[in-house]
Design a protein around this motif. Structure first.
Motif, PDB file in Angstrom:
ATOM      1  N   VAL A 129       3.337   1.433  20.507  1.00 51.79           N
ATOM      2  CA  VAL A 129       2.797   0.706  19.373  1.00 51.79           C
ATOM      3  C   VAL A 129       3.840  -0.308  18.939  1.00 51.79           C
ATOM      4  O   VAL A 129       5.013  -0.001  18.825  1.00 51.79           O
ATOM      5  CB  VAL A 129       2.456   1.665  18.219  1.00 51.79           C
ATOM      6  CG1 VAL A 129       1.988   0.903  17.015  1.00 51.79           C
ATOM      7  CG2 VAL A 129       1.427   2.662  18.664  1.00 51.79           C
ATOM      8  N   SER A 130       3.377  -1.529  18.679  1.00 54.14           N
ATOM      9  CA  SER A 130       4.312  -2.574  18.293  1.00 54.14           C
ATOM     10  C   SER A 130       4.902  -2.298  16.924  1.00 54.14           C
ATOM     11  O   SER A 130       4.305  -1.636  16.076  1.00 54.14           O
ATOM     12  CB  SER A 130       3.609  -3.934  18.282  1.00 54.14           C
ATOM     13  OG  SER A 130       2.761  -4.021  17.159  1.00 54.14           O
ATOM     14  N   ILE A 131       6.102  -2.817  16.697  1.00 48.00           N
ATOM     15  CA  ILE A 131       6.761  -2.668  15.396  1.00 48.00           C
ATOM     16  C   ILE A 131       5.903  -3.294  14.312  1.00 48.00           C
ATOM     17  O   ILE A 131       5.728  -2.728  13.236  1.00 48.00           O
ATOM     18  CB  ILE A 131       8.166  -3.304  15.424  1.00 48.00           C
ATOM     19  CG1 ILE A 131       9.065  -2.496  16.360  1.00 48.00           C
ATOM     20  CG2 ILE A 131       8.766  -3.379  14.029  1.00 48.00           C
ATOM     21  CD1 ILE A 131      10.411  -3.120  16.618  1.00 48.00           C
ATOM     22  N   GLY A 132       5.303  -4.456  14.601  1.00 50.49           N
ATOM     23  CA  GLY A 132       4.463  -5.127  13.617  1.00 50.49           C
ATOM     24  C   GLY A 132       3.276  -4.277  13.206  1.00 50.49           C
ATOM     25  O   GLY A 132       2.968  -4.143  12.024  1.00 50.49           O
ATOM     26  N   LEU A 133       2.604  -3.673  14.172  1.00 42.67           N
ATOM     27  CA  LEU A 133       1.457  -2.813  13.882  1.00 42.67           C
ATOM     28  C   LEU A 133       1.887  -1.607  13.061  1.00 42.67           C
ATOM     29  O   LEU A 133       1.227  -1.236  12.091  1.00 42.67           O
ATOM     30  CB  LEU A 133       0.804  -2.355  15.183  1.00 42.67           C
ATOM     31  CG  LEU A 133      -0.373  -1.386  15.057  1.00 42.67           C
ATOM     32  CD1 LEU A 133      -1.559  -2.096  14.411  1.00 42.67           C
ATOM     33  CD2 LEU A 133      -0.745  -0.833  16.411  1.00 42.67           C
ATOM     34  N   GLY A 134       2.990  -0.994  13.423  1.00 43.06           N
ATOM     35  CA  GLY A 134       3.486   0.177  12.704  1.00 43.06           C
ATOM     36  C   GLY A 134       3.881  -0.120  11.274  1.00 43.06           C
ATOM     37  O   GLY A 134       3.911   0.774  10.428  1.00 43.06           O
ATOM     38  N   ARG A 135       4.150  -1.384  10.999  1.00 41.99           N
ATOM     39  CA  ARG A 135       4.501  -1.781   9.631  1.00 41.99           C
ATOM     40  C   ARG A 135       3.292  -2.292   8.863  1.00 41.99           C
ATOM     41  O   ARG A 135       3.040  -1.874   7.745  1.00 41.99           O
ATOM     42  CB  ARG A 135       5.600  -2.844   9.671  1.00 41.99           C
ATOM     43  CG  ARG A 135       6.919  -2.285  10.118  1.00 41.99           C
ATOM     44  CD  ARG A 135       8.008  -3.314  10.083  1.00 41.99           C
ATOM     45  NE  ARG A 135       9.270  -2.705  10.492  1.00 41.99           N
ATOM     46  CZ  ARG A 135      10.296  -3.377  10.928  1.00 41.99           C
ATOM     47  NH1 ARG A 135      10.249  -4.701  11.023  1.00 41.99           N
ATOM     48  NH2 ARG A 135      11.394  -2.752  11.281  1.00 41.99           N
ATOM     49  N   THR A 136       2.530  -3.207   9.466  1.00 40.81           N
ATOM     50  CA  THR A 136       1.414  -3.814   8.727  1.00 40.81           C
ATOM     51  C   THR A 136       0.275  -2.840   8.485  1.00 40.81           C
ATOM     52  O   THR A 136      -0.444  -2.966   7.504  1.00 40.81           O
ATOM     53  CB  THR A 136       0.861  -5.065   9.453  1.00 40.81           C
ATOM     54  OG1 THR A 136       0.342  -4.678  10.728  1.00 40.81           O
ATOM     55  CG2 THR A 136       1.925  -6.135   9.601  1.00 40.81           C
ATOM     56  N   GLN A 137       0.105  -1.874   9.362  1.00 35.64           N
ATOM     57  CA  GLN A 137      -0.993  -0.909   9.218  1.00 35.64           C
ATOM     58  C   GLN A 137      -0.497   0.497   8.874  1.00 35.64           C
ATOM     59  O   GLN A 137      -1.242   1.472   8.992  1.00 35.64           O
ATOM     60  CB  GLN A 137      -1.836  -0.888  10.493  1.00 35.64           C
ATOM     61  CG  GLN A 137      -2.488  -2.208  10.811  1.00 35.64           C
ATOM     62  CD  GLN A 137      -3.366  -2.716   9.681  1.00 35.64           C
ATOM     63  OE1 GLN A 137      -4.150  -1.969   9.097  1.00 35.64           O
ATOM     64  NE2 GLN A 137      -3.220  -3.987   9.347  1.00 35.64           N
ATOM     65  N   ALA A 138       0.730   0.605   8.419  1.00 39.64           N
ATOM     66  CA  ALA A 138       1.308   1.916   8.099  1.00 39.64           C
ATOM     67  C   ALA A 138       0.492   2.665   7.054  1.00 39.64           C
ATOM     68  O   ALA A 138       0.333   3.885   7.136  1.00 39.64           O
ATOM     69  CB  ALA A 138       2.753   1.747   7.612  1.00 39.64           C
ATOM     70  N   SER A 139      -0.051   1.970   6.093  1.00 40.70           N
ATOM     71  CA  SER A 139      -0.774   2.641   5.008  1.00 40.70           C
ATOM     72  C   SER A 139      -2.004   3.388   5.495  1.00 40.70           C
ATOM     73  O   SER A 139      -2.282   4.496   5.026  1.00 40.70           O
ATOM     74  CB  SER A 139      -1.167   1.638   3.921  1.00 40.70           C
ATOM     75  OG  SER A 139      -0.009   1.140   3.278  1.00 40.70           O
ATOM     76  N   ASP A 194       5.499   3.139  10.203  1.00 39.35           N
ATOM     77  CA  ASP A 194       6.761   3.147   9.469  1.00 39.35           C
ATOM     78  C   ASP A 194       6.476   3.591   8.042  1.00 39.35           C
ATOM     79  O   ASP A 194       5.862   2.864   7.261  1.00 39.35           O
ATOM     80  CB  ASP A 194       7.361   1.741   9.491  1.00 39.35           C
ATOM     81  CG  ASP A 194       8.730   1.662   8.869  1.00 39.35           C
ATOM     82  OD1 ASP A 194       9.111   2.580   8.112  1.00 39.35           O
ATOM     83  OD2 ASP A 194       9.432   0.665   9.131  1.00 39.35           O
ATOM     84  N   ALA A 195       6.914   4.795   7.695  1.00 36.61           N
ATOM     85  CA  ALA A 195       6.639   5.360   6.366  1.00 36.61           C
ATOM     86  C   ALA A 195       7.146   4.462   5.242  1.00 36.61           C
ATOM     87  O   ALA A 195       6.533   4.386   4.174  1.00 36.61           O
ATOM     88  CB  ALA A 195       7.252   6.750   6.241  1.00 36.61           C
ATOM     89  N   ALA A 196       8.226   3.757   5.477  1.00 36.99           N
ATOM     90  CA  ALA A 196       8.792   2.880   4.442  1.00 36.99           C
ATOM     91  C   ALA A 196       7.870   1.703   4.130  1.00 36.99           C
ATOM     92  O   ALA A 196       7.984   1.100   3.065  1.00 36.99           O
ATOM     93  CB  ALA A 196      10.160   2.367   4.884  1.00 36.99           C
TER      94      ALA A 196
END
Length: 140
Positions: A1-11, A119-121
């Motif tokens: 999973v891309s870093i961007g996906l893990g951040r933008t869709q983390a919620s 990314d939980a953060a």
């Protein structure tokens, strides 16, 4: 999973996990778009075959249903049987996890997938809104 996906869709990842990770009964609906459906599919390594449509199609008014039974989660993809009619009849097909080869996974395995995919953060989900939920339906 891309870093961007893990951040933008983390919620959405964390909200589904929080909704399932309780001991209360109930249902939660998360409204979203194909972006969230695609993120969940990619991040959780899910695949579904909504025939006659292409594999992993994100159709209008479709959903991923996550159902907790004991310590096991079952995931199905739901979509309109006929987009052209007004009956609203839905069809359900298994959403298969790449890690299990089926549409079932343990809660521990699911939690691990979510932690790897997001990314939980970057998530804005707290535990309080989901304190009374045991089943979740994700609508996209």
């Amino acid at each position: 999973v891309s870093i961007g996906l893990g951040r933008t869709q983390a919620s959405i990842f964390r909200a589904v996990l929080a909704a399932l990770d309780t001991e209360q009964e109930g249902t939660t609906l998360f409204a979203g778009h194909d972006t969230q459906l695609n993120a969940l599919g990619a991040g959780l390594c899910l695949s579904w075959a909504p025939e006659p449509f292409p594999v992993n199609a994100t159709l209008p008014n479709s959903a991923l249903r996550f159902e907790l039974e004991g310590d096991e989660i079952q995931v199905d993809y739901l979509f309109l049987a006929n987009i052209s009619d007004t009956s609203g009849a839905m069809v359900s097909v298994p959403a298969t996890f790449g890690s299990t080869g089926s549409n079932r996974i343990s809660m521990t395995g699911f939690s691990l997938l979510v932690s790897r995919a997001s990314d939980a953060a970057c998530s804005n989900v707290g535990p309080a809104p989901f304190a009374e939920i045991a089943r979740a339906v994700v609508v996209v």
